[in-house]
Design a protein around this motif. Structure first.
Motif, PDB file in Angstrom:
ATOM      1  N   VAL A 110       0.809  -1.219   0.000  1.00  0.00           N
ATOM      2  CA  VAL A 110       0.000   0.000   0.000  1.00  0.00           C
ATOM      3  C   VAL A 110       0.846   1.276   0.000  1.00  0.00           C
ATOM      4  CG1 VAL A 110      -2.003  -1.017   1.122  1.00  0.00           C
ATOM      5  CG2 VAL A 110      -0.137  -0.107   2.521  1.00  0.00           C
ATOM      6  N   SER A 111       2.157   1.150  -0.128  1.00  0.00           N
ATOM      7  CA  SER A 111       2.988   2.354  -0.009  1.00  0.00           C
ATOM      8  C   SER A 111       4.189   2.320  -0.940  1.00  0.00           C
ATOM      9  CB  SER A 111       3.460   2.537   1.443  1.00  0.00           C
ATOM     10  OG  SER A 111       4.246   1.425   1.856  1.00  0.00           O
ATOM     11  N   ASP A 112       3.959   1.989  -2.210  1.00  0.00           N
ATOM     12  CA  ASP A 112       5.071   2.084  -3.151  1.00  0.00           C
ATOM     13  C   ASP A 112       5.229   3.554  -3.572  1.00  0.00           C
ATOM     14  OD1 ASP A 112       2.920   2.442  -4.885  1.00  0.00           O
ATOM     15  OD2 ASP A 112       3.975   1.484  -6.541  1.00  0.00           O
ATOM     16  N   LYS A 113       6.226   3.831  -4.411  1.00  0.00           N
ATOM     17  CA  LYS A 113       6.594   5.217  -4.691  1.00  0.00           C
ATOM     18  C   LYS A 113       5.492   5.994  -5.418  1.00  0.00           C
ATOM     19  CE  LYS A 113       9.083   4.133  -9.013  1.00  0.00           C
ATOM     20  NZ  LYS A 113      10.385   4.277  -9.719  1.00  0.00           N
ATOM     21  N   TYR A 114       4.724   5.335  -6.253  1.00  0.00           N
ATOM     22  CA  TYR A 114       3.674   6.042  -6.974  1.00  0.00           C
ATOM     23  C   TYR A 114       2.513   6.420  -6.048  1.00  0.00           C
ATOM     24  CZ  TYR A 114       5.915   5.201 -11.456  1.00  0.00           C
ATOM     25  OH  TYR A 114       6.803   5.213 -12.506  1.00  0.00           O
ATOM     26  N   LEU A 115       2.159   5.520  -5.151  1.00  0.00           N
ATOM     27  CA  LEU A 115       1.105   5.838  -4.199  1.00  0.00           C
ATOM     28  C   LEU A 115       1.543   6.941  -3.244  1.00  0.00           C
ATOM     29  CD1 LEU A 115      -0.067   2.185  -3.433  1.00  0.00           C
ATOM     30  CD2 LEU A 115      -1.247   3.883  -4.828  1.00  0.00           C
ATOM     31  N   LEU A 116       2.809   6.951  -2.868  1.00  0.00           N
ATOM     32  CA  LEU A 116       3.315   8.000  -1.982  1.00  0.00           C
ATOM     33  C   LEU A 116       3.394   9.351  -2.693  1.00  0.00           C
ATOM     34  CD1 LEU A 116       6.132   6.021  -0.122  1.00  0.00           C
ATOM     35  CD2 LEU A 116       3.943   6.777   0.820  1.00  0.00           C
ATOM     36  N   SER A 117       3.722   9.341  -3.971  1.00  0.00           N
ATOM     37  CA  SER A 117       3.739  10.605  -4.709  1.00  0.00           C
ATOM     38  C   SER A 117       2.333  11.170  -4.867  1.00  0.00           C
ATOM     39  CB  SER A 117       4.399  10.418  -6.077  1.00  0.00           C
ATOM     40  OG  SER A 117       3.697   9.442  -6.847  1.00  0.00           O
ATOM     41  N   TYR A 143      -4.701   6.101   1.823  1.00  0.00           N
ATOM     42  CA  TYR A 143      -5.871   5.238   1.646  1.00  0.00           C
ATOM     43  C   TYR A 143      -6.603   5.609   0.363  1.00  0.00           C
ATOM     44  CZ  TYR A 143     -10.159   2.689   2.821  1.00  0.00           C
ATOM     45  OH  TYR A 143     -11.235   1.827   2.814  1.00  0.00           O
ATOM     46  N   LEU A 144      -6.764   6.891   0.120  1.00  0.00           N
ATOM     47  CA  LEU A 144      -7.456   7.349  -1.076  1.00  0.00           C
ATOM     48  C   LEU A 144      -6.679   6.990  -2.341  1.00  0.00           C
ATOM     49  CD1 LEU A 144      -9.782   8.908  -2.346  1.00  0.00           C
ATOM     50  CD2 LEU A 144      -8.504  11.021  -1.961  1.00  0.00           C
ATOM     51  N   ALA A 145      -5.348   7.075  -2.278  1.00  0.00           N
ATOM     52  CA  ALA A 145      -4.516   6.700  -3.427  1.00  0.00           C
ATOM     53  C   ALA A 145      -4.696   5.226  -3.764  1.00  0.00           C
ATOM     54  CB  ALA A 145      -3.051   7.012  -3.127  1.00  0.00           C
ATOM     55  N   ASN A 146      -4.731   4.384  -2.744  1.00  0.00           N
ATOM     56  CA  ASN A 146      -4.969   2.963  -2.982  1.00  0.00           C
ATOM     57  C   ASN A 146      -6.367   2.719  -3.509  1.00  0.00           C
ATOM     58  OD1 ASN A 146      -2.775   0.874  -1.790  1.00  0.00           O
ATOM     59  ND2 ASN A 146      -2.654   2.817  -0.681  1.00  0.00           N
ATOM     60  N   ASP A 147      -7.319   3.486  -3.008  1.00  0.00           N
ATOM     61  CA  ASP A 147      -8.696   3.337  -3.467  1.00  0.00           C
ATOM     62  C   ASP A 147      -8.829   3.675  -4.948  1.00  0.00           C
ATOM     63  OD1 ASP A 147     -11.293   2.620  -2.981  1.00  0.00           O
ATOM     64  OD2 ASP A 147     -11.933   4.639  -2.428  1.00  0.00           O
ATOM     65  N   MET A 148      -8.008   4.610  -5.405  1.00  0.00           N
ATOM     66  CA  MET A 148      -8.082   5.056  -6.798  1.00  0.00           C
ATOM     67  C   MET A 148      -7.314   4.152  -7.750  1.00  0.00           C
ATOM     68  SD  MET A 148      -9.988   7.662  -7.425  1.00  0.00           S
ATOM     69  CE  MET A 148      -9.287   8.084  -9.015  1.00  0.00           C
ATOM     70  N   GLU A 149      -6.153   3.650  -7.334  1.00  0.00           N
ATOM     71  CA  GLU A 149      -5.225   3.025  -8.272  1.00  0.00           C
ATOM     72  C   GLU A 149      -5.149   1.512  -8.191  1.00  0.00           C
ATOM     73  OE1 GLU A 149      -3.625   4.527 -10.700  1.00  0.00           O
ATOM     74  OE2 GLU A 149      -4.563   6.427 -10.145  1.00  0.00           O
ATOM     75  N   GLU A 150      -5.483   0.941  -7.063  1.00  0.00           N
ATOM     76  CA  GLU A 150      -5.282  -0.490  -6.889  1.00  0.00           C
ATOM     77  C   GLU A 150      -6.546  -1.270  -7.238  1.00  0.00           C
ATOM     78  OE1 GLU A 150      -2.351  -1.909  -6.222  1.00  0.00           O
ATOM     79  OE2 GLU A 150      -1.533   0.126  -6.314  1.00  0.00           O
ATOM     80  N   ASP A 158      -4.930  -3.084   5.414  1.00  0.00           N
ATOM     81  CA  ASP A 158      -3.689  -3.069   6.188  1.00  0.00           C
ATOM     82  C   ASP A 158      -3.519  -1.741   6.915  1.00  0.00           C
ATOM     83  OD1 ASP A 158      -3.186  -5.579   5.257  1.00  0.00           O
ATOM     84  OD2 ASP A 158      -1.683  -4.976   3.774  1.00  0.00           O
ATOM     85  N   ILE A 159      -4.005  -0.664   6.310  1.00  0.00           N
ATOM     86  CA  ILE A 159      -3.914   0.646   6.957  1.00  0.00           C
ATOM     87  C   ILE A 159      -4.760   0.651   8.219  1.00  0.00           C
ATOM     88  CG2 ILE A 159      -4.377   3.107   6.679  1.00  0.00           C
ATOM     89  CD1 ILE A 159      -3.822   2.815   3.712  1.00  0.00           C
ATOM     90  N   PHE A 160      -5.995   0.111   8.134  1.00  0.00           N
ATOM     91  CA  PHE A 160      -6.851   0.033   9.313  1.00  0.00           C
ATOM     92  C   PHE A 160      -6.235  -0.880  10.374  1.00  0.00           C
ATOM     93  CE2 PHE A 160     -10.569   1.046   6.391  1.00  0.00           C
ATOM     94  CZ  PHE A 160     -10.663   2.338   6.837  1.00  0.00           C
ATOM     95  N   TYR A 161      -5.691  -1.985   9.918  1.00  0.00           N
ATOM     96  CA  TYR A 161      -5.123  -2.940  10.873  1.00  0.00           C
ATOM     97  C   TYR A 161      -3.942  -2.326  11.614  1.00  0.00           C
ATOM     98  CZ  TYR A 161      -3.051  -7.195  12.777  1.00  0.00           C
ATOM     99  OH  TYR A 161      -2.523  -8.145  13.626  1.00  0.00           O
ATOM    100  N   PHE A 162      -3.119  -1.560  10.876  1.00  0.00           N
ATOM    101  CA  PHE A 162      -1.964  -0.936  11.528  1.00  0.00           C
ATOM    102  C   PHE A 162      -2.410   0.152  12.505  1.00  0.00           C
ATOM    103  CE2 PHE A 162       1.159   2.464  11.787  1.00  0.00           C
ATOM    104  CZ  PHE A 162       2.303   1.777  12.149  1.00  0.00           C
ATOM    105  N   LEU A 163      -3.392   0.961  12.130  1.00  0.00           N
ATOM    106  CA  LEU A 163      -3.807   2.083  12.970  1.00  0.00           C
ATOM    107  C   LEU A 163      -4.679   1.652  14.156  1.00  0.00           C
ATOM    108  CD1 LEU A 163      -4.712   4.768  10.257  1.00  0.00           C
ATOM    109  CD2 LEU A 163      -2.664   4.675  11.676  1.00  0.00           C
ATOM    110  N   TYR A 164      -5.610   0.707  13.924  1.00  0.00           N
ATOM    111  CA  TYR A 164      -6.612   0.399  14.940  1.00  0.00           C
ATOM    112  C   TYR A 164      -6.620  -1.063  15.370  1.00  0.00           C
ATOM    113  CZ  TYR A 164      -8.239   4.750  12.803  1.00  0.00           C
ATOM    114  OH  TYR A 164      -8.312   6.013  12.285  1.00  0.00           O
ATOM    115  N   GLY A 165      -5.746  -1.868  14.783  1.00  0.00           N
ATOM    116  CA  GLY A 165      -5.760  -3.275  15.137  1.00  0.00           C
ATOM    117  C   GLY A 165      -7.022  -3.939  14.625  1.00  0.00           C
TER     118      GLY A 165
END
Length: 217
Positions: A110-117, A143-150, A158-165
């Motif tokens: 969820v965090s490659d270079k294109y999503l981070l840019s 999260y929005l970048a992943n929602d758009m591109e993936e 994974d973002i929810f799991y990392f932030l809130y378990g």
């Protein structure tokens, strides 16, 4: 006796004299040179009007497919990303929570270079001041970048799991903030690959641009 009308000073012209005088035309005809000049000026003015109202010449190329049109529009786009947006992004990368998350996502799901840019692109569109951005904005944008591109939407969890378990209590609030974030951008959530590469080229030595999913073994 000399009659009054027989005097030389009072001699009346004869009828033949009236008819022998040249007749003056009612309309004066201008010389041919003036007519020619007027015709030239008239033609020049008509040419000027024709040039004024003549449509612009069509370009030699023509757009035949939507793909080509999309590429043309991308080349004409002017980036709105400014140096302060890069600066706030770099600052957030040093946040302990963000840094731990990037280390945790080893497979760059969820965090490659294109999503981070795309995160930087969203920062530039949200209209917030630099000092207003917090780590939560980083995760909202990611999260929005992943929602758009993936295509595979599962890794977003994974973002929810990392932030809130495993807790679901905070997720509705996250989605509410995500909606507000999208609205602050004026619903402009699509980012082209060209813009992503332009963002990366601003500081090519930044360490997160090495997060290339295609190079993973």
């Amino acid at each position: 006796m000399v009659m009054p009308w027989s005097s030389p000073l009072c001699t009346m012209p004869s009828k033949s004299a009236f008819f022998s005088q040249p007749r003056v035309e009612a309309t004066l005809q201008p010389p041919s040179s003036i007519q020619k000049r007027k015709r030239d000026e008239s033609s020049d003015s008509e040419d000027d009007l024709a040039e004024l109202f003549e449509p612009d010449p069509q370009p030699a190329w023509s757009v035949e497919t939507p793909c080509v049109l999309r590429m043309m529009l991308q080349r004409r786009r002017v980036s709105t990303v400014r140096p302060e947006h890069h600066k706030v992004f770099t600052k957030l990368l040093e946040d302990p929570v963000v840094k731990k998350f990037l280390t945790w996502d080893k497979m760059l799901r969820v965090s490659d270079k294109y999503l981070l840019s795309m995160v930087i692109a969203y920062f530039s569109r949200a209209g917030l001041f630099s000092w207003q951005y917090r780590p939560i904005h980083f995760f909202l944008a990611l999260y929005l970048a992943n929602d758009m591109e993936e295509d595979n939407q599962a890794p977003k969890q994974d973002i929810f799991y990392f932030l809130y378990g495993k807790s679901y209590a905070q997720r509705p609030m996250f989605h509410k903030l995500r909606f507000q974030f999208i609205r602050s951008m004026g619903w402009r959530i699509w980012v082209s690959q060209e813009e992503c590469e332009e963002i990366q080229a601003y500081d090519p030595e930044l360490w997160v641009w090495t997060r290339d999913r295609t190079k993973l073994t």
